[in-house]
Design a protein around this motif. Structure first.
Motif, PDB file in Angstrom:
ATOM      1  N   ASP A   1     -11.231 127.697 -61.462  1.00  0.00           N
ATOM      2  CA  ASP A   1     -12.596 127.647 -60.943  1.00  0.00           C
ATOM      3  C   ASP A   1     -13.084 126.209 -60.915  1.00  0.00           C
ATOM      4  N   GLY A   2     -13.936 125.891 -59.965  1.00  0.00           N
ATOM      5  CA  GLY A   2     -14.492 124.558 -59.844  1.00  0.00           C
ATOM      6  C   GLY A   2     -13.618 123.596 -59.067  1.00  0.00           C
ATOM      7  N   ALA A   3     -12.484 124.046 -58.597  1.00  0.00           N
ATOM      8  CA  ALA A   3     -11.573 123.211 -57.817  1.00  0.00           C
ATOM      9  C   ALA A   3     -11.096 124.029 -56.622  1.00  0.00           C
ATOM     10  N   SER A   4     -10.908 123.363 -55.515  1.00  0.00           N
ATOM     11  CA  SER A   4     -10.431 124.051 -54.327  1.00  0.00           C
ATOM     12  C   SER A   4      -9.595 123.102 -53.486  1.00  0.00           C
ATOM     13  N   MET A   5      -8.457 123.581 -53.044  1.00  0.00           N
ATOM     14  CA  MET A   5      -7.566 122.840 -52.151  1.00  0.00           C
ATOM     15  C   MET A   5      -7.059 123.816 -51.099  1.00  0.00           C
ATOM     16  N   PRO A   6      -6.572 123.320 -49.991  1.00  0.00           N
ATOM     17  CA  PRO A   6      -6.103 124.226 -48.940  1.00  0.00           C
ATOM     18  C   PRO A   6      -4.940 125.103 -49.399  1.00  0.00           C
TER      19      PRO A   6
ATOM     20  N   LEU B   1      -4.474 113.764 -51.882  1.00  0.00           N
ATOM     21  CA  LEU B   1      -5.491 112.741 -51.662  1.00  0.00           C
ATOM     22  C   LEU B   1      -6.652 112.775 -52.657  1.00  0.00           C
ATOM     23  N   ASN B   2      -6.684 113.746 -53.557  1.00  0.00           N
ATOM     24  CA  ASN B   2      -7.833 113.845 -54.434  1.00  0.00           C
ATOM     25  C   ASN B   2      -7.458 114.297 -55.846  1.00  0.00           C
ATOM     26  N   GLN B   3      -8.403 114.084 -56.736  1.00  0.00           N
ATOM     27  CA  GLN B   3      -8.267 114.495 -58.131  1.00  0.00           C
ATOM     28  C   GLN B   3      -9.548 115.246 -58.481  1.00  0.00           C
ATOM     29  N   ILE B   4      -9.413 116.490 -58.935  1.00  0.00           N
ATOM     30  CA  ILE B   4     -10.564 117.355 -59.165  1.00  0.00           C
ATOM     31  C   ILE B   4     -10.505 117.913 -60.579  1.00  0.00           C
TER      32      ILE B   4
END
Length: 122
Positions: A45-50, A27-30
């Motif tokens: 670093d700077g990105a996080s997903m379950p 659902l997202n783009q980081i």
């Protein structure tokens, strides 16, 4: 019955890098930065997903599929189901390993005093 804990050794050597990437989830783009890379995975670093979610890492026109193994507030560790063996991300890994294995320049060795410290005490 319990078995003694045996440490698991990594199959690939981790290499410190600084590679800006885009991570696509369901659902997202980081935007994030790979700070630790090997053929088998990366720390971003700077990105996080379950944890246990799947994502795509986009770098220089290449898409690398990954599975999130662990996640914190602003970073995560991913495993690549298919090891890196070619492409721009693998080339960046090889360049980083080559730069890390180069010896630092030996500067001003001829100006060194033969004694101990700045004043040449013996």
């Amino acid at each position: 019955m319990t078995s003694p804990h045996t440490p698991i050794t990594r199959a690939h050597k981790r290499t410190p890098v600084a590679i800006e990437v885009i991570v696509n989830g369901v659902l997202n783009q980081i935007e994030g930065r790979i700070c630790d890379l090997s053929e088998g995975g990366a720390r971003i670093d700077g990105a996080s997903m379950p944890a246990r979610s799947r994502c795509e890492i986009h770098y220089a026109g290449q898409v690398v599929y990954a599975i999130v193994m662990w996640s914190e507030f602003d970073r995560m560790g991913v495993r690549f189901p298919y090891e890196l063996s070619h492409g721009p991300l693998f080339n960046a890994l090889e360049r980083a390993r080559g730069a890390a294995s180069a010896h630092p320049a030996q500067i001003f060795l001829s100006n060194r005093s033969p004694g101990f410290g700045r004043r040449g005490l013996s």
